[in-house]
Enzyme design. Structure first.
Site, PDB file in Angstrom:
ATOM      1  N   ASP A  12       0.860  -1.184   0.000  1.00  0.00           N
ATOM      2  CA  ASP A  12       0.000   0.000   0.000  1.00  0.00           C
ATOM      3  C   ASP A  12       0.896   1.235   0.000  1.00  0.00           C
ATOM      4  O   ASP A  12       2.129   1.127  -0.086  1.00  0.00           O
ATOM      5  CB  ASP A  12      -1.000  -0.034   1.167  1.00  0.00           C
ATOM      6  N   HIS A  13       0.274   2.393   0.125  1.00  0.00           N
ATOM      7  CA  HIS A  13       1.034   3.654   0.065  1.00  0.00           C
ATOM      8  C   HIS A  13       2.111   3.749   1.145  1.00  0.00           C
ATOM      9  O   HIS A  13       3.167   4.322   0.913  1.00  0.00           O
ATOM     10  CB  HIS A  13       0.069   4.843   0.208  1.00  0.00           C
ATOM     11  N   CYS A  69       2.939  -3.383   4.024  1.00  0.00           N
ATOM     12  CA  CYS A  69       2.103  -2.227   4.376  1.00  0.00           C
ATOM     13  C   CYS A  69       2.858  -1.509   5.490  1.00  0.00           C
ATOM     14  O   CYS A  69       4.032  -1.816   5.730  1.00  0.00           O
ATOM     15  CB  CYS A  69       0.682  -2.630   4.758  1.00  0.00           C
ATOM     16  N   THR A  71       2.727  -1.517   8.855  1.00  0.00           N
ATOM     17  CA  THR A  71       3.202  -2.418   9.916  1.00  0.00           C
ATOM     18  C   THR A  71       3.395  -3.857   9.444  1.00  0.00           C
ATOM     19  O   THR A  71       4.037  -4.646  10.134  1.00  0.00           O
ATOM     20  CB  THR A  71       2.164  -2.483  11.050  1.00  0.00           C
ATOM     21  N   GLY A  72       2.765  -4.204   8.334  1.00  0.00           N
ATOM     22  CA  GLY A  72       2.735  -5.595   7.884  1.00  0.00           C
ATOM     23  C   GLY A  72       1.561  -6.356   8.481  1.00  0.00           C
ATOM     24  O   GLY A  72       1.222  -7.460   8.047  1.00  0.00           O
ATOM     25  N   GLY A  74      -1.853  -5.633   8.690  1.00  0.00           N
ATOM     26  CA  GLY A  74      -3.049  -5.743   7.855  1.00  0.00           C
ATOM     27  C   GLY A  74      -2.853  -6.725   6.715  1.00  0.00           C
ATOM     28  O   GLY A  74      -3.726  -7.573   6.437  1.00  0.00           O
ATOM     29  N   HIS A 102      10.505 -24.258   8.675  1.00  0.00           N
ATOM     30  CA  HIS A 102       9.480 -25.015   9.400  1.00  0.00           C
ATOM     31  C   HIS A 102       8.060 -24.783   8.894  1.00  0.00           C
ATOM     32  O   HIS A 102       7.206 -25.642   9.065  1.00  0.00           O
ATOM     33  CB  HIS A 102       9.527 -24.670  10.902  1.00  0.00           C
ATOM     34  N   ASN A 103       7.793 -23.609   8.333  1.00  0.00           N
ATOM     35  CA  ASN A 103       6.406 -23.269   7.974  1.00  0.00           C
ATOM     36  C   ASN A 103       6.173 -23.206   6.480  1.00  0.00           C
ATOM     37  O   ASN A 103       5.046 -23.013   6.040  1.00  0.00           O
ATOM     38  CB  ASN A 103       6.001 -21.923   8.598  1.00  0.00           C
ATOM     39  N   ARG A 113       7.013   0.746   7.687  1.00  0.00           N
ATOM     40  CA  ARG A 113       7.280   1.757   8.716  1.00  0.00           C
ATOM     41  C   ARG A 113       8.006   1.153   9.911  1.00  0.00           C
ATOM     42  O   ARG A 113       8.181   1.803  10.943  1.00  0.00           O
ATOM     43  CB  ARG A 113       5.946   2.372   9.181  1.00  0.00           C
ATOM     44  N   HIS A 137       7.460 -31.314   9.514  1.00  0.00           N
ATOM     45  CA  HIS A 137       6.888 -29.982   9.305  1.00  0.00           C
ATOM     46  C   HIS A 137       5.879 -29.992   8.159  1.00  0.00           C
ATOM     47  O   HIS A 137       4.920 -29.230   8.167  1.00  0.00           O
ATOM     48  CB  HIS A 137       8.004 -28.965   9.033  1.00  0.00           C
ATOM     49  N   ARG A 140       2.662 -31.222   9.506  1.00  0.00           N
ATOM     50  CA  ARG A 140       1.998 -30.192  10.319  1.00  0.00           C
ATOM     51  C   ARG A 140       1.321 -29.149   9.449  1.00  0.00           C
ATOM     52  O   ARG A 140       0.152 -28.804   9.669  1.00  0.00           O
ATOM     53  CB  ARG A 140       3.026 -29.521  11.254  1.00  0.00           C
TER      54      ARG A 140
END
Ligand code: RB5
Length: 146
Positions: A12-13, A69, A71-72, A74, A102-103, A113, A137, A140
């Site tokens: 985003d912006h 974004c 903060t990441g 959203g 693992h994921n 930001r 993994h 899982r």
């Protein structure tokens, strides 16, 4: 030039500037990118761009995506609603490594930001260079979408 599918990237912006720097960084390293926008600093709703990238990864059009974004947060919330998407919000290199090992994270989420450029590049490079360990993994993560 790297082989394989291009990486889809969206923001985003609030993270537009960092996304543009990441595009230069990755293109210089030979990665191919698909830019899903946003394409300016004009205010937008992060959800629209999160959905574009997450949908493309969810249906297998791209195997990896990067979302940014302010903060990441959203973007992670949006992306993780999609089947087959495992989006990891990372602010450090260790987390980025483990999210692959693992994921098997297929979308990396960053906060424009939150992170400086150099740390963002290191996180991305680690994330792209680290392979999924599989084994227990895999068993899982297979239960996530069940
Ligand atoms: C935009 O101001 C900001 O809310 C957005 O970039 C993101 O941080 C949302 O989670």
């Amino acid at each position: 030039m790297k082989t394989g599918k291009p990486i889809i990237i969206g923001c985003d912006h609030a993270a537009y500037e960092l996304k543009e720097k990441i595009k230069v960084y990755l293109t210089d390293k030979g990665y191919r990118l698909e830019d899903a926008g946003t394409k300016s600093q004009a205010s937008v709703n992060y959800v629209d761009f999160g959905k574009k990238v997450a949908r493309a990864v969810s249906i297998g059009q791209y195997s990896k995506g990067i979302l940014l974004c302010g903060t990441g947060l959203g973007m992670s919330m949006v992306a993780n609603r999609f089947v087959n998407v495992r989006a990891a919000l990372c602010s450090d290199v260790f987390g980025a490594k483990m999210s692959r090992l693992h994921n098997d994270a297929n979308i990396l989420v960053l906060g424009g930001r939150v992170l400086g450029d150099i740390l963002a590049f290191e996180i991305i490079q680690t994330w792209l260079d680290t392979m999924f360990e599989g084994g227990r993994h895999l068993e899982r993560i297979q239960t996530i979408d069940n």
